[in-house]
Every structure is written in structure tokens, then in C-alpha cells.
Design an enzyme around this catalytic site. Structure first.
Site, mmCIF file in Angstrom:
data_model
loop_
_atom_site.group_PDB
_atom_site.id
_atom_site.type_symbol
_atom_site.label_atom_id
_atom_site.label_comp_id
_atom_site.label_asym_id
_atom_site.label_seq_id
_atom_site.Cartn_x
_atom_site.Cartn_y
_atom_site.Cartn_z
ATOM 1 N N SER A 115 0.862 -1.185 0.000
ATOM 2 C CA SER A 115 0.000 0.000 0.000
ATOM 3 C C SER A 115 0.894 1.230 0.000
ATOM 4 O O SER A 115 2.097 1.141 0.302
ATOM 5 C CB SER A 115 -0.875 -0.008 1.266
ATOM 6 O OG SER A 115 -1.504 1.242 1.485
ATOM 7 N N TYR A 149 -2.420 -1.460 10.360
ATOM 8 C CA TYR A 149 -2.389 -1.564 8.896
ATOM 9 C C TYR A 149 -1.048 -1.077 8.359
ATOM 10 O O TYR A 149 -0.432 -1.716 7.494
ATOM 11 C CB TYR A 149 -3.540 -0.740 8.320
ATOM 12 C CG TYR A 149 -3.726 -0.844 6.829
ATOM 13 C CD1 TYR A 149 -4.444 -1.897 6.266
ATOM 14 C CD2 TYR A 149 -3.229 0.134 5.970
ATOM 15 C CE1 TYR A 149 -4.640 -1.984 4.900
ATOM 16 C CE2 TYR A 149 -3.418 0.061 4.603
ATOM 17 C CZ TYR A 149 -4.126 -0.994 4.062
ATOM 18 O OH TYR A 149 -4.311 -1.067 2.709
#
Length: 272
Positions: free
Chosen positions: A142, A155
Site C-alpha cells: 500500500s 495496517y
């Protein structure tokens, strides 16, 4: 049927490029994730979309948190197709909380799926790729593999970890001719963003709407006219990294983010 999620988009894009597909999903929800995850019907829809490209497909209900289940899927794939060329470690979840307010379960689910699940997926297929002395592994990280994010410490930790795994995998597999890279998506138009919790995050207020989120996401991007990007934007990057055109490419983290990481933090005047 347009792909609605990254997994299906990747499967269809690779099928269009001539690949037969092995698609797996746990096909159930997690209590720590504030939106619905993939279902058995979604998995069937992915199979239909692949078959519409005149390609073969094997689907399996399997959880990336279980090496035993992944080993079974790999064995079934080899039995049906004879070999595996490309591994796409795409399973992922998202949730939000201040790090000091996260439950142990929130943290553990995130790490188990988004980080350890990536290792387990690559581990299950690596011996086969090594034996054949060829193949490509593409991991999904990401933009948060490079930068922090508000209320998503778990995350961010997982996605930073995926880039670390990718670099190690690339080093350890290179002597066998196997490549490993990572894609690093920005704001992608999937259920991970299309839910009330994320609408409120982007809108900056309770009760935020999709329309408000779409306008807010424009500030996240550098390129003209971009809001949430289509899942196929990531799929095309995966297809490239998996293709002969990238035969000399390994060990890279490939952003698909409309210039987000090149920005000075925030775009105050997004263009439409």
C-alpha cells in the site's frame, strides 16, 4: 460484469492475458472488520468472470491464516493445471482505531491476514517455483507501506512489513530465477473504501456520504481528474510485473497511486 474488488479484477485481468486462475477466499466476515468481506457467491462470480474469458478456473474456500489450507489449494492447483507461474498475494483487511484503543484481536487479525498471510501464501508456492526455476510473486502492500496513516497503526505496520518481505523474498529467490515485487495501491474503489466508516474518515465528519468521500479523495491525488481509482489500475500493474516485459524486474515496490507519494503531503487544489 465489471470487477468490483481487487481480487476479481486481478483474476479477470490475468485471464485476459491468457492465464488460467486459482482464486481463493475465506468467504466469511471478521468481527474486527467494519464492512462485509467476500462471500461464497462473490467467489462464484469471480469464477464466472474468468470463464467468460475462455480460461479455466479453480476456486477454493481457504484462509491465508492457515498454511494447511493453502498447501491443499496449491496441491489441487498443481493437480488440475500442472504448474503455477504467478502468485498474487492479495488478501487484505482494514479497520480503524487509535493504537492505544485497539483491541488485541484487531491488531492480531490485521497482522495475521495482511502480513503473515502474505508470508504463508508465498511459502506455500515457493518450493514449486524454485523447482521449476521460474515464476513471479506479486505482493500487495500500500502507499501506507511508505507512510503513516491516522488510526491505522496496525495496517501501516503490516504494509511496511510486506515491503520488507518482498525485498527478502526477491533476494532469496533470485538464485532460482524467481522474481518478487510488490504493488502499492493508493485509494482504490473497493469495499475497503466503500463503506460508511471510511466515508466518515474521508469526509471528516459523522454521516459522511460516498459523494463527499469522492470529493475528498481528489485531494489525495496529484494527477488531474482522479478520485478513487478503479481496481483494474492495480491489476494492470500486477499483469505487467507478472509478464515477460518485466523479466528483469525484481525487488521493487510499485506505487499505483495517481502521484500521491510524489506530493508534498496534501493537494490543496485538486483538479477535476
Amino acid at each position: 460484469m465489471p470487477p468490483a474488488e481487487q481480487g476479481r479484477a486481478h483474476a479477470v485481468t490475468l485471464a485476459k492475458a491468457g492465464a488460467d486462475i486459482v482464486a481463493l477466499d475465506m468467504a466469511e466476515d471478521l468481527t474486527t472488520v467494519p464492512y462485509g468481506l467476500g462471500t461464497a457467491d462473490d467467489l462464484k462470480a469471480t469464477a464466472t468472470a474468468v470463464e467468460d474469458q475462455d480460461r479455466r478456473v479453480l476456486t477454493a474456500k481457504a484462509d491465508v491464516r492457515s498454511s494447511a489450507q493453502l498447501d491443499e489449494v496449491v496441491a489441487a492447483a498443481l493437480d488440475q493445471f500442472g504448474h503455477i507461474d504467478v502468485v498474487c498475494a492479495n488478501a487484505g483487511i482494514y479497520s480503524q482505531a487509535n493504537f492505544w484503543e485497539m483491541t488485541d484481536e484487531m491488531w492480531q487479525d490485521m497482522i495475521d491476514v495482511n502480513l503473515t498471510g502474505v508470508w504463508r501464501t508465498a511459502k506455500a508456492v515457493a518450493p514449486h517455483l524454485i523447482e521449476r526455476r521460474q515464476g513471479s510473486i506479486v505482493l500487495t502492500s500500500s502507499v501506507n507501506g511508505f507512510q503513516p496513516g491516522w488510526q491505522i497503526a496496525h495496517y501501516v505496520a503490516a504494509k511496511h512489513g510486506v515491503i520488507g518481505l518482498m525485498r527478502n523474498f526477491a533476494n532469496e529467490l533470485a538464485p532460482y530465477g524467481v522474481r518478487c515485487n510488490a504493488v502499492c495501491p493508493g485509494a482504490i474503489d473497493t469495499l475497503m473504501l466503500n463503506n460508511p466508516h471510511t466515508y466518515e474518515r474521508f469526509a471528516g465528519k459523522p454521516g459522511g456520504t460516498r459523494e463527499e468521500a469522492i470529493e475528498s479523495v481528489r485531494h489525495f491525488h496529484l494527477l488531474h481528474g482522479r478520485s478513487m481509482l478503479p481496481p483494474t489500475a492495480v491489476s494492470e500493474a500486477i499483469a505487467f510485473l507478472s509478464s515477460d516485459a518485466a523479466e528483469h524486474v525484481t525487488g521493487i515496490a510499485f506505487p499505483v497511486d495517481a502521484g500521491h507519494l510524489a506530493m508534498d503531503g496534501y493537494n490543496p487544489s485538486p483538479t477535476k
